[in-house]
Design a protein around this motif. Structure first.
Motif, PDB file in Angstrom:
ATOM      1  N   PHE A   1     -25.224 -18.459  14.757  1.00  0.00           N
ATOM      2  CA  PHE A   1     -26.182 -18.012  13.749  1.00  0.00           C
ATOM      3  C   PHE A   1     -25.553 -16.859  12.977  1.00  0.00           C
ATOM      4  O   PHE A   1     -24.750 -16.096  13.537  1.00  0.00           O
ATOM      5  N   ALA A   2     -25.894 -16.770  11.706  1.00  0.00           N
ATOM      6  CA  ALA A   2     -25.231 -15.768  10.863  1.00  0.00           C
ATOM      7  C   ALA A   2     -26.163 -15.319   9.751  1.00  0.00           C
ATOM      8  O   ALA A   2     -27.106 -16.029   9.389  1.00  0.00           O
TER       9      ALA A   2
ATOM     10  N   TYR B   1     -26.754 -16.732  -1.156  1.00  0.00           N
ATOM     11  CA  TYR B   1     -27.723 -17.742  -0.727  1.00  0.00           C
ATOM     12  C   TYR B   1     -27.071 -18.630   0.339  1.00  0.00           C
ATOM     13  O   TYR B   1     -25.925 -19.053   0.189  1.00  0.00           O
ATOM     14  N   PRO B   2     -27.793 -18.927   1.406  1.00  0.00           N
ATOM     15  CA  PRO B   2     -27.187 -19.728   2.476  1.00  0.00           C
ATOM     16  C   PRO B   2     -26.823 -21.148   2.027  1.00  0.00           C
ATOM     17  O   PRO B   2     -25.909 -21.755   2.580  1.00  0.00           O
TER      18      PRO B   2
ATOM     19  N   TYR C   1     -26.566 -22.085  12.081  1.00  0.00           N
ATOM     20  CA  TYR C   1     -27.633 -21.697  11.158  1.00  0.00           C
ATOM     21  C   TYR C   1     -27.216 -20.431  10.419  1.00  0.00           C
ATOM     22  O   TYR C   1     -26.664 -19.515  11.027  1.00  0.00           O
ATOM     23  N   ILE C   2     -27.507 -20.402   9.138  1.00  0.00           N
ATOM     24  CA  ILE C   2     -27.187 -19.187   8.371  1.00  0.00           C
ATOM     25  C   ILE C   2     -28.347 -18.876   7.434  1.00  0.00           C
ATOM     26  O   ILE C   2     -28.958 -19.789   6.866  1.00  0.00           O
ATOM     27  N   CYS C   3     -28.681 -17.600   7.330  1.00  0.00           N
ATOM     28  CA  CYS C   3     -29.729 -17.188   6.385  1.00  0.00           C
ATOM     29  C   CYS C   3     -29.352 -15.840   5.772  1.00  0.00           C
ATOM     30  O   CYS C   3     -28.411 -15.187   6.207  1.00  0.00           O
ATOM     31  N   GLN C   4     -30.105 -15.453   4.767  1.00  0.00           N
ATOM     32  CA  GLN C   4     -29.805 -14.190   4.105  1.00  0.00           C
ATOM     33  C   GLN C   4     -30.212 -12.995   4.949  1.00  0.00           C
ATOM     34  O   GLN C   4     -31.050 -13.102   5.856  1.00  0.00           O
ATOM     35  N   GLY C   5     -29.645 -11.844   4.620  1.00  0.00           N
ATOM     36  CA  GLY C   5     -30.037 -10.567   5.202  1.00  0.00           C
ATOM     37  C   GLY C   5     -29.810  -9.502   4.144  1.00  0.00           C
ATOM     38  O   GLY C   5     -28.881  -9.612   3.333  1.00  0.00           O
ATOM     39  N   ALA C   6     -30.643  -8.488   4.144  1.00  0.00           N
ATOM     40  CA  ALA C   6     -30.557  -7.431   3.125  1.00  0.00           C
ATOM     41  C   ALA C   6     -29.138  -6.882   3.019  1.00  0.00           C
ATOM     42  O   ALA C   6     -28.490  -6.613   4.032  1.00  0.00           O
ATOM     43  N   VAL C   7     -28.665  -6.723   1.794  1.00  0.00           N
ATOM     44  CA  VAL C   7     -27.328  -6.170   1.574  1.00  0.00           C
ATOM     45  C   VAL C   7     -27.423  -4.642   1.562  1.00  0.00           C
ATOM     46  O   VAL C   7     -28.314  -4.067   0.920  1.00  0.00           O
TER      47      VAL C   7
END
Ligand SMILES: Cc1cc2nc3c(=O)[nH]c(=O)nc-3n(C[C@H](O)[C@H](O)[C@H](O)COP(=O)(O)O)c2cc1C
Length: 167
Positions: free
Chosen positions: A77-78, A83-84, A110-116
């Motif tokens: 997971f990442a 955008y993923p 699985y990959i999704c966004q995270g706050a930069v």
């Protein structure tokens, strides 16, 4: 079956995703630890490992750990700023998979966004228009969206995906 959920996280997004998986996976004998606290992996049959995307691939701490995993069922997971479902997103996930797939059975990824990190956005703001790293309206919109991830739905669906494939 002993399962280890472990992760590397600089600003907390991947840690939150790992905690979300841990809280929703509904399997017994699951251990949650940051990578730097993992002392041994021999006792685990399955390892779910999380990384944050740095320069288009797994961050260094996670990459080193992933390269050392052998003979396990592995889930990845990442989180990332892009955008993923972009080419960059797919590539960032496949680069992680490439580090583990020869020596292990990859059960899911699985990959999704995270706050930069705001500090990184400030650095981008200093680039002149036209520079590939310069801020654009589209990027500002993407950073705003990134702040809303990983969200509850993502945590639940990744937990379900891993549960289905590990039992
Ligand atoms: C030094 C640095 C490099 C990054 N490189 C990328 C990148 O190449 N691609 C991307 O989509 N996001 C990149 N990001 C964004 C992070 O992957 C994203 O914010 C991630 O959710 C951070 O996870 P964490 O909170 O667990 O550290 C970068 C962030 C930092 C601080």
């Amino acid at each position: 079956m002993k399962i280890l959920i472990t992760y590397s996280s600089k600003t907390g997004n991947t840690k939150r995703l790992a905690e979300g998986i841990y809280n929703n996976i509904q399997l017994s004998d699951v251990t949650l630890l940051p990578i730097h606290e993992v002392e041994e992996v021999e006792s685990y049959e399955s390892i779910l490992v999380g990384y944050w995307v740095d320069k288009g691939g797994p961050n260094e701490e996670a990459a080193k750990f992933m390269e050392g995993i052998k003979g396990k069922k592995v889930g990845l997971f990442a989180t990332l700023g892009a955008y993923p479902d972009s080419q960059h997103g797919w590539d960032s996930l496949l680069k992680g998979e490439a580090l583990v797939k020869e020596e292990n059975e990859v059960v899911g990824k699985y990959i999704c966004q995270g706050a930069v990190d705001e500090k990184l956005i400030e650095v981008f703001r200093k680039f002149a228009p036209g520079n590939p790293h310069a801020i654009t309206e589209a990027k500002l919109k993407r950073y705003e969206i990134a702040k809303q991830h990983p969200n509850k739905v993502e945590m639940e669906s990744i937990a379900i995906l891993f549960r289905e494939r590990l039992v």
